[in-house]
Enzyme design. Structure first.
Site, PDB file in Angstrom:
ATOM      1  N   HIS A 166      -6.863  -6.866  -0.350  1.00 27.93           N
ATOM      2  CA  HIS A 166      -5.826  -5.831  -0.325  1.00 27.93           C
ATOM      3  C   HIS A 166      -4.652  -6.186   0.576  1.00 27.93           C
ATOM      4  O   HIS A 166      -3.622  -5.531   0.513  1.00 27.93           O
ATOM      5  CB  HIS A 166      -6.459  -4.510   0.130  1.00 27.93           C
ATOM      6  CG  HIS A 166      -5.572  -3.314  -0.024  1.00 27.93           C
ATOM      7  ND1 HIS A 166      -4.971  -2.980  -1.214  1.00 27.93           N
ATOM      8  CD2 HIS A 166      -5.170  -2.371   0.883  1.00 27.93           C
ATOM      9  CE1 HIS A 166      -4.249  -1.880  -1.054  1.00 27.93           C
ATOM     10  NE2 HIS A 166      -4.345  -1.498   0.211  1.00 27.93           N
ATOM     11  N   TYR A 172      -0.616  11.474   4.428  1.00 24.59           N
ATOM     12  CA  TYR A 172      -0.127  10.759   3.245  1.00 24.59           C
ATOM     13  C   TYR A 172      -1.116  10.947   2.089  1.00 24.59           C
ATOM     14  O   TYR A 172      -0.739  11.303   0.969  1.00 24.59           O
ATOM     15  CB  TYR A 172      -0.010   9.262   3.533  1.00 24.59           C
ATOM     16  CG  TYR A 172       1.083   8.818   4.470  1.00 24.59           C
ATOM     17  CD1 TYR A 172       2.106   7.989   4.011  1.00 24.59           C
ATOM     18  CD2 TYR A 172       1.078   9.157   5.815  1.00 24.59           C
ATOM     19  CE1 TYR A 172       3.098   7.522   4.867  1.00 24.59           C
ATOM     20  CE2 TYR A 172       2.068   8.697   6.685  1.00 24.59           C
ATOM     21  CZ  TYR A 172       3.076   7.888   6.201  1.00 24.59           C
ATOM     22  OH  TYR A 172       4.055   7.431   7.046  1.00 24.59           O
ATOM     23  N   ASP A 187       0.855  -1.187   0.000  1.00 23.48           N
ATOM     24  CA  ASP A 187       0.000   0.000   0.000  1.00 23.48           C
ATOM     25  C   ASP A 187       0.899   1.249   0.000  1.00 23.48           C
ATOM     26  O   ASP A 187       1.710   1.398  -0.903  1.00 23.48           O
ATOM     27  CB  ASP A 187      -0.942  -0.086   1.222  1.00 23.48           C
ATOM     28  CG  ASP A 187      -1.994   0.988   1.278  1.00 23.48           C
ATOM     29  OD1 ASP A 187      -2.991   0.892   0.526  1.00 23.48           O
ATOM     30  OD2 ASP A 187      -1.832   1.929   2.072  1.00 23.48           O
TER      31      ASP A 187
END
Length: 304
Positions: free
Chosen positions: A279, A214, A109
């Site tokens: 994910h 982020y 990620d």
């Protein structure tokens, strides 16, 4: 009552310590001896996401080091520095602070976006590159407005708002963090204990706000000079052998968004979809993930 940073000092067959790099103190967790493998986590997690790989890599003869990224867990939480060039600089500084000049870098990620950036901006520091659930940043930039990925990325759009998103993420004992983990993963993952661990870690003071920084930098920089400079820099081809792993069931970053990142790699490149995983394949299907990772690392001449 919110937990403090001591919450992330989870015991296991590893050691915890603090390492200073570039004026920032990072909490790292280490196991094994051998070539350095630096493990970079994503959102909304912390070093513990790599707990199984710390063991499997150590058993395979590697020195595995998982780090809490800037703003997370037991690492420092400065108010600035959440752009990808600075974050990549954190990681390359860590490699040197750990006594090495280069490392195998495995990133999931946001950690994967950092890893791609490291391989371009400090290529000598990355001996091999492994990205998980993370398209090349230029590929991600190109697909942000595609219909499928735009819908999948709705959470990131909401994160651009000030104040409210971080409040929602920590409300009701981090219930929204648990909902995101559920939505992005295969059915049945995470179990209750795993979900509770991530919810609690996200409630450490300042983590929710800084984790969103982020997303805010990446979103808001798209049309700013700093974002454009970064995008231009990322045109440089990756010269490190690269393994790109992606869960077939990923609903956060769609497989078709990540596929095609190989065009930015000039070195041997391997793309693998992991069936039955969303994910978080390194946690959802760790046996399949480790088989792909360790098999590729053991190959002296990984295929294209």
């Amino acid at each position: 009552m919110a937990p403090d940073e001591a919450f992330v000092q989870i015991e296991g067959p590893w050691t915890h310590r603090g390492v200073h790099a570039g004026g920032t103190r990072f909490h790292v967790v280490e196991a094994g001896e051998g070539p350095l493998v630096l493990l970079l986590h994503g959102f909304p997690q912390f070093w513990w996401t790599w707990r199984r790989q710390l063991v499997s890599l150590a058993e395979a003869g590697y020195r595995a080091v998982a780090v809490d990224l800037r703003g997370y867990g037991g690492s420092d939480k400065p108010p600035r520095g959440y752009d990808l060039p600075t974050l990549a600089g954190d990681a390359t500084g860590l490699i040197r602070a750990l006594g090495e000049t280069r490392a195998i870098v495995v990133g999931h990620d946001w950690g994967g976006l950092m890893a791609w950036t490291m391989a371009v901006m400090d290529p000598k520091s990355v001996s091999r590159l492994v990205t998980v659930g993370a398209p090349h940043p230029r590929r991600l930039r190109r697909t942000l407005l595609s219909p499928g990925q735009f819908r999948a990325n709705r959470h990131a759009l909401r994160f651009q708002l000030p104040i409210l998103p971080e409040r929602r993420l920590v409300a009701h004992e981090g219930a929204l963090v648990g909902s995101l983990l559920d939505a992005w993963s295969r059915p049945g993952w995470p179990d209750e204990e795993t979900g509770r661990t991530y919810r609690e870690a996200f409630r450490i003071p300042a983590v929710a706000h800084l984790a969103l920084e982020y997303h805010r930098w990446f979103g808001r920089s798209q049309l700013r000079p700093d974002g454009m400079r970064y995008a231009r820099a990322m045109r440089t081809a990756v010269e490190s052998p690269t393994l790109q792993l992606h869960g077939l069931l990923d609903t956060c970053v769609l497989p078709r968004t990540a596929q095609g990142s190989g065009r930015y790699v000039a070195a041997p490149y391997r793309w693998r979809l992991i069936e039955g995983a969303g994910h978080f394949p390194h946690e959802e299907t760790p046996e399949k993930f480790d088989a792909e990772l360790l098999g590729w690392l053991a190959d002296p001449e990984p295929d294209r």
